[in-house]
Design a protein around this motif. Structure first.
Motif, mmCIF file in Angstrom:
data_model
loop_
_atom_site.group_PDB
_atom_site.id
_atom_site.type_symbol
_atom_site.label_atom_id
_atom_site.label_comp_id
_atom_site.label_asym_id
_atom_site.label_seq_id
_atom_site.Cartn_x
_atom_site.Cartn_y
_atom_site.Cartn_z
ATOM 1 N N ARG A 177 91.470 96.147 -89.657
ATOM 2 C CA ARG A 177 90.250 96.997 -90.417
ATOM 3 C C ARG A 177 90.841 96.908 -91.922
ATOM 4 N N SER A 178 89.792 97.046 -92.774
ATOM 5 C CA SER A 178 90.067 97.051 -94.283
ATOM 6 C C SER A 178 88.848 97.734 -94.805
ATOM 7 N N PHE A 179 89.108 97.736 -96.318
ATOM 8 C CA PHE A 179 87.999 98.339 -97.091
ATOM 9 C C PHE A 179 87.664 97.341 -98.196
ATOM 10 N N ALA A 180 86.590 97.263 -98.672
ATOM 11 C CA ALA A 180 85.821 96.484 -99.568
ATOM 12 C C ALA A 180 86.695 96.780 -100.894
ATOM 13 N N ASP A 182 89.758 97.367 -101.453
ATOM 14 C CA ASP A 182 91.195 97.042 -101.269
ATOM 15 C C ASP A 182 91.078 95.622 -101.343
ATOM 16 N N ALA A 183 91.059 94.937 -102.237
ATOM 17 C CA ALA A 183 90.815 93.314 -102.518
ATOM 18 C C ALA A 183 92.244 92.470 -102.055
ATOM 19 N N LYS A 184 93.140 93.016 -102.179
ATOM 20 C CA LYS A 184 94.394 92.425 -101.720
ATOM 21 C C LYS A 184 94.515 92.234 -100.188
ATOM 22 N N GLN A 185 94.249 93.672 -99.687
ATOM 23 C CA GLN A 185 94.367 93.644 -98.304
ATOM 24 C C GLN A 185 93.314 92.820 -97.598
ATOM 25 N N VAL A 186 92.172 92.841 -97.968
ATOM 26 C CA VAL A 186 90.906 92.139 -97.320
ATOM 27 C C VAL A 186 91.443 90.332 -97.638
ATOM 28 N N ARG A 187 91.719 90.031 -98.836
ATOM 29 C CA ARG A 187 92.255 88.737 -98.730
ATOM 30 C C ARG A 187 93.329 88.148 -98.037
ATOM 31 N N GLU A 188 94.368 89.044 -97.874
ATOM 32 C CA GLU A 188 95.343 88.514 -97.056
ATOM 33 C C GLU A 188 95.244 88.532 -95.654
ATOM 34 N N LEU A 189 94.324 89.532 -95.319
ATOM 35 C CA LEU A 189 93.721 89.718 -93.605
ATOM 36 C C LEU A 189 93.104 88.319 -93.472
ATOM 37 N N ILE A 190 92.111 87.807 -94.425
ATOM 38 C CA ILE A 190 91.022 86.681 -94.102
ATOM 39 C C ILE A 190 92.167 85.459 -94.097
ATOM 40 N N LYS A 191 93.177 85.376 -94.910
ATOM 41 C CA LYS A 191 94.178 84.368 -94.823
ATOM 42 C C LYS A 191 94.592 84.148 -93.647
ATOM 43 N N ALA A 192 95.259 85.252 -93.103
ATOM 44 C CA ALA A 192 95.962 85.431 -91.800
ATOM 45 C C ALA A 192 95.103 85.063 -90.624
ATOM 46 N N VAL A 294 92.517 104.629 -91.165
ATOM 47 C CA VAL A 294 93.760 103.549 -91.124
ATOM 48 C C VAL A 294 93.110 102.206 -91.418
ATOM 49 N N THR A 295 93.871 101.149 -92.171
ATOM 50 C CA THR A 295 93.601 100.033 -92.569
ATOM 51 C C THR A 295 94.768 99.266 -92.295
ATOM 52 N N GLY A 296 94.431 97.738 -92.032
ATOM 53 C CA GLY A 296 95.307 96.977 -91.793
ATOM 54 C C GLY A 296 95.262 96.240 -90.373
ATOM 55 N N LEU A 297 96.332 95.621 -90.286
ATOM 56 C CA LEU A 297 96.381 94.739 -88.821
ATOM 57 C C LEU A 297 96.764 95.528 -87.667
ATOM 58 N N ILE A 298 95.785 95.923 -86.840
ATOM 59 C CA ILE A 298 95.883 96.858 -85.751
ATOM 60 C C ILE A 298 96.174 96.479 -84.475
#
Length: 344
Positions: A177-180, A182-192, A294-298
């Motif tokens: 889950r992420s938040f629009a 939070d650009a860095k978190q969205v980008r890294e999650l997409i890459k993963a 909460v956001t991140g890799l769940i």
């Protein structure tokens, strides 16, 4: 052209863009599209190896705004998972990238979403979640907060569907889950997610600036910025980059994915183990009960085979097989029919 403006396959970031956006100014979906472009550029993705899939809604319009050189299909409302499943079975060498919304996924398309995940179609599935039907004047969607009040829609008396919890229960192996904002978190999650071997779901809270951006909404920019509690700082390390070691014990966890890339998780506000399925579900329930975002890799689990592997589809895509391999002979067809009729 300098090395900084091109990636490993000689493309610029502009090569990953699409058509100009027609969404409302400030829409969170445009921020997600921007991070998809950046992630694809940094991963050096070959655009022709990606198929963009979408349904109906503001989120599905945004699929036109990135990866203009890739294949694309805009399907019916809520029916994108079935079309994607068919595309995967026809050519499993292509990687689907789906952009959907909370209405397209959690309302009319919920059943299709669940079966896509239980079949483990290897897809990057991004839900741009704003809690309303923005394209049809702001009615509540299935992810709207219970008790939420909107000027024209009234009060929502129904409990919300949690996209991440549904994904975990359906057997999805990569749930985030992420938040629009939070650009860095969205980008890294997409890459993963692009490097995950199976279905990957990212539920992105993406504020609707027109119908659902008031301070009391959990889908607003203000709420997201105020209440976001990241599980960890996320970095994605491609397989062709050196993996360095951080020696602070208990602070960093490296999770190696299929074929070599690494997700680096640096603990922040929670001591959360994404490989623990029950802990992931408990985390989501505790966050809901406390109003925490909460956001991140769940959740992460790479043990399940993909649909093509389950069906033992060979390395050659069905779409590339010659006609004599696809069309049965009259004798073979007659034998199959006889078997079905119990004549053999």
């Amino acid at each position: 052209m300098t090395q900084q403006t091109i990636n490993a396959i000689g493309l610029t970031k502009a090569d990953y863009r699409g058509a100009p956006s027609t969404l409302c100014a400030g829409c969170g979906h445009d921020s997600v599209a921007s991070q998809i472009i950046t992630a694809a550029f940094e991963l050096s993705l070959q655009p022709h190896t990606v198929i963009r899939m979408s349904g109906i809604g503001c989120s599905s319009k945004s699929a036109a705004y990135f990866l203009g050189r890739s294949h694309g299909f805009n399907s019916l409302h809520g029916r994108m998972p079935s079309v994607t499943t068919g595309a995967h079975l026809a050519n499993h060498t292509l990687r689907p990238l789906a952009v959907s919304g909370d209405g397209d996924t959690a309302s009319i398309g919920l059943g299709q979403f669940i079966h896509l995940l239980r079949r483990n179609v290897p897809i990057v599935y991004i839900v741009e979640n704003n809690g309303v039907y923005g394209l049809t004047k702001g009615q509540f969607s299935a992810t709207a907060d219970e008790g939420q009040e909107l000027k024209h829609a009234g009060v929502n008396h129904l409990p919300p569907i949690d996209v991440c919890a549904e994904a975990i229960l359906a057997g999805c192996g990569f749930v985030a889950r992420s938040f629009a904002g939070d650009a860095k978190q969205v980008r890294e999650l997409i890459k993963a997610a692009f490097n995950f071997h199976g279905a990957a779901v990212i539920d992105v809270i993406s504020p609707c600036v027109t119908f659902n951006n008031h301070d009391r909404s959990t889908k607003s920019y203000t709420y997201g910025k105020t209440h976001e509690s990241p599980l960890h700082d996320i970095s994605f390390i491609p397989h062709y980059e050196e993996v360095t070691v951080d020696y602070e014990p208990g602070e960093v966890r490296d999770v190696q994915l299929h074929d070599g890339p690494v997700i680096r998780l640096r603990k922040l506000s929670h001591d959360h183990d994404p490989s623990n399925r029950m802990a992931a579900l408990q985390l989501l329930e505790q966050a809901r009960a406390s109003g925490e975002f909460v956001t991140g890799l769940i959740y992460l689990n790479e043990q399940r085979p993909t649909l093509a592997e389950t069906l033992s589809i060979g390395p050659t895509p069905i779409a590339a097989l010659p006609e004599d391999r696809l069309r049965p002979t009259r004798e073979a067809f007659a034998a199959v029919m006889a078997d079905l009729m119990g004549e053999r």
